[in-house]
Design a protein around this motif. Structure first.
Motif, mmCIF file in Angstrom:
data_model
loop_
_atom_site.group_PDB
_atom_site.id
_atom_site.type_symbol
_atom_site.label_atom_id
_atom_site.label_comp_id
_atom_site.label_asym_id
_atom_site.label_seq_id
_atom_site.Cartn_x
_atom_site.Cartn_y
_atom_site.Cartn_z
ATOM 1 N N CYS A 22 -51.722 -43.465 29.842
ATOM 2 C CA CYS A 22 -52.713 -43.301 30.910
ATOM 3 C C CYS A 22 -54.095 -43.063 30.320
ATOM 4 N N ARG A 23 -54.131 -42.193 29.342
ATOM 5 C CA ARG A 23 -55.411 -41.869 28.717
ATOM 6 C C ARG A 23 -56.051 -43.114 28.112
ATOM 7 N N LEU A 24 -55.242 -43.864 27.398
ATOM 8 C CA LEU A 24 -55.734 -45.077 26.754
ATOM 9 C C LEU A 24 -56.244 -46.075 27.784
ATOM 10 N N ARG A 25 -55.479 -46.227 28.834
ATOM 11 C CA ARG A 25 -55.859 -47.182 29.867
ATOM 12 C C ARG A 25 -57.184 -46.786 30.510
ATOM 13 N N TRP A 26 -57.313 -45.491 30.764
ATOM 14 C CA TRP A 26 -58.527 -44.997 31.398
ATOM 15 C C TRP A 26 -59.727 -45.181 30.465
ATOM 16 N N ILE A 27 -59.564 -44.720 29.246
ATOM 17 C CA ILE A 27 -60.689 -44.729 28.308
ATOM 18 C C ILE A 27 -61.105 -46.155 27.945
ATOM 19 N N ASN A 28 -60.157 -46.999 27.713
ATOM 20 C CA ASN A 28 -60.494 -48.331 27.217
ATOM 21 C C ASN A 28 -60.750 -49.357 28.309
ATOM 22 N N ALA B 97 -51.701 -52.221 40.693
ATOM 23 C CA ALA B 97 -51.313 -51.072 41.525
ATOM 24 C C ALA B 97 -51.339 -49.788 40.703
ATOM 25 N N GLU B 98 -50.872 -49.898 39.466
ATOM 26 C CA GLU B 98 -50.903 -48.721 38.599
ATOM 27 C C GLU B 98 -52.338 -48.330 38.277
ATOM 28 N N ASP B 99 -53.158 -49.343 37.998
ATOM 29 C CA ASP B 99 -54.570 -49.082 37.737
ATOM 30 C C ASP B 99 -55.193 -48.304 38.889
ATOM 31 N N LEU B 100 -54.941 -48.821 40.054
ATOM 32 C CA LEU B 100 -55.527 -48.221 41.251
ATOM 33 C C LEU B 100 -55.081 -46.777 41.408
ATOM 34 N N ARG B 101 -53.823 -46.562 41.169
ATOM 35 C CA ARG B 101 -53.267 -45.218 41.310
ATOM 36 C C ARG B 101 -53.915 -44.267 40.300
ATOM 37 N N LEU B 102 -54.062 -44.761 39.087
ATOM 38 C CA LEU B 102 -54.669 -43.935 38.044
ATOM 39 C C LEU B 102 -56.135 -43.645 38.354
ATOM 40 N N ILE B 103 -56.853 -44.678 38.712
ATOM 41 C CA ILE B 103 -58.272 -44.506 39.042
ATOM 42 C C ILE B 103 -58.431 -43.494 40.166
ATOM 43 N N THR B 104 -57.677 -43.705 41.205
ATOM 44 C CA THR B 104 -57.799 -42.847 42.380
ATOM 45 C C THR B 104 -57.494 -41.401 42.036
ATOM 46 N N PHE B 105 -56.442 -41.222 41.266
ATOM 47 C CA PHE B 105 -56.052 -39.855 40.925
ATOM 48 C C PHE B 105 -57.127 -39.172 40.090
ATOM 49 N N ILE B 106 -57.622 -39.885 39.086
ATOM 50 C CA ILE B 106 -58.611 -39.269 38.197
ATOM 51 C C ILE B 106 -59.914 -38.990 38.931
ATOM 52 N N ASN C 128 -59.043 -35.877 40.942
ATOM 53 C CA ASN C 128 -58.579 -34.659 40.297
ATOM 54 C C ASN C 128 -59.053 -34.482 38.856
ATOM 55 N N GLY C 129 -59.710 -35.496 38.328
ATOM 56 C CA GLY C 129 -60.100 -35.418 36.933
ATOM 57 C C GLY C 129 -58.897 -35.596 36.020
ATOM 58 N N HIS C 130 -59.114 -35.335 34.738
ATOM 59 C CA HIS C 130 -57.987 -35.479 33.816
ATOM 60 C C HIS C 130 -57.956 -34.313 32.853
ATOM 61 N N ASP C 131 -57.609 -33.157 33.376
ATOM 62 C CA ASP C 131 -57.563 -31.969 32.542
ATOM 63 C C ASP C 131 -56.352 -31.973 31.621
ATOM 64 N N ASN C 132 -55.295 -32.555 32.104
ATOM 65 C CA ASN C 132 -54.059 -32.526 31.335
ATOM 66 C C ASN C 132 -53.387 -33.900 31.371
ATOM 67 N N TRP C 133 -53.591 -34.654 30.321
ATOM 68 C CA TRP C 133 -53.056 -36.021 30.306
ATOM 69 C C TRP C 133 -51.543 -36.031 30.363
ATOM 70 N N ARG C 134 -50.952 -35.037 29.750
ATOM 71 C CA ARG C 134 -49.495 -35.010 29.701
ATOM 72 C C ARG C 134 -48.891 -34.871 31.096
ATOM 73 N N ALA C 135 -49.558 -34.059 31.898
ATOM 74 C CA ALA C 135 -49.028 -33.819 33.245
ATOM 75 C C ALA C 135 -49.485 -34.866 34.244
ATOM 76 N N LEU C 136 -50.547 -35.563 33.878
ATOM 77 C CA LEU C 136 -51.172 -36.482 34.831
ATOM 78 C C LEU C 136 -50.238 -37.549 35.423
ATOM 79 N N PRO C 137 -49.477 -38.246 34.579
ATOM 80 C CA PRO C 137 -48.646 -39.314 35.153
ATOM 81 C C PRO C 137 -47.702 -38.817 36.229
ATOM 82 N N LYS C 138 -47.136 -37.655 35.996
ATOM 83 C CA LYS C 138 -46.217 -37.094 36.968
ATOM 84 C C LYS C 138 -46.957 -36.778 38.267
#
Length: 208
Positions: A55-61, A22-31, A34-44
């Motif tokens: 989040c960054r690590l999960r996305w990249i790897n 579920a978290e994966d899906l949420r991250l994928i969908t968001f990125i 919206n892209g990932h301009d700001n990793w720090r703000a992204l999770p929020k």
DNA sequence: AATGGAGTCAACCGCGGGATG
DNA sequence: CCATCCCGCGGTTGACTCCAT
């Protein structure tokens, strides 16, 4: 240290450990949206209880659409060995020579397979390196990395999602009572262990 | 069939360095 | 020029699976 660095996130408030589908899906969908301009703000923004780094690590790897999954070929292993000879532990630099491979993946392959293949001959390298390399690579089997897609060998968390996702989505929705564009319906037959299947299913187009 | 060791890999941690105010 | 922020990197760890005994 020495820079008065503040912690990247409050460890008490962020979730750690393995990612749920579920978290994966949420991250994928968001990125994807919206892209990932700001990793720090992204999770929020994405409604994830994770720190930006995670989040960054999960996305990249793991979740990037352009990731090339599967075993490393002998040629790839050979190249890694050569590049490591040249650059040392510059994993990201080495990874840049392998489209679709991540530095983490290459680092793992090196530490688990290649280092062993080279054995400790390397530490006592005193002779002809190319000779050494060719003997290594020619004897290497095509086995190596069992980088199977996603949970590779680990227990499937798909079942967990069936129970968890509802809870999670509910709680997440509660956190964001307005409108949450990230809540999606997932068909039962979809392989929830495979984010790429999700991406394909949802028709999400990889950004660059 | 049970158990323990080895192997594998995803994820975390801390730091360096570039960017920015 | 300095202080701070944020990203990305490399090292390490821990959970899990596989395999031999």
């Amino acid at each position: 240290m020495g820079k008065g660095r503040t912690p990247c996130c409050d460890k008490n408030k962020v979730k750690r450990g393995p990612w749920s589908p579920a978290e994966d899906l949420r991250l994928i969908t968001f990125i994807q949206k919206n892209g990932h301009d700001n990793w720090r703000a992204l999770p929020k923004q994405a409604g994830l209880l994770r720190c930006g780094k995670s989040c960054r690590l999960r996305w990249i790897n793991y979740l990037r659409p352009d990731l090339k999954r599967g075993n490393f070929t002998r040629e790839e292993e050979d190249s890694i060995i050569r590049l490591h000879e040249a650059w040392g532990n510059k994993w990201s630099k080495i990874a840049s020579q392998f489209p679709g491979r991540t530095d983490n993946e290459i680092k793992n392959v090196w530490n688990t397979h290649l280092k062993k293949k080279l054995g400790f001959k390397n530490s006592e390298f005193c002779g002809d390196e190319s000779k050494e390399l060719s003997s290594i690579t020619s004897s290497s089997s095509s086995s190596s990395s069992s980088a199977s897609f996603l949970s590779g060998g680990k227990p499937s968390v798909a079942g967990e999602l069936e129970h968890q996702s509802a809870d999670q989505e509910t709680s997440m929705a509660n956190n964001n009572p307005h409108h949450d564009p990230c809540i999606l319906t997932i068909p039962e037959e979809l392989d929830l262990d495979s984010p790429m299947e999700l991406i394909n299913h949802l028709g999400l187009i990889p950004r660059t």
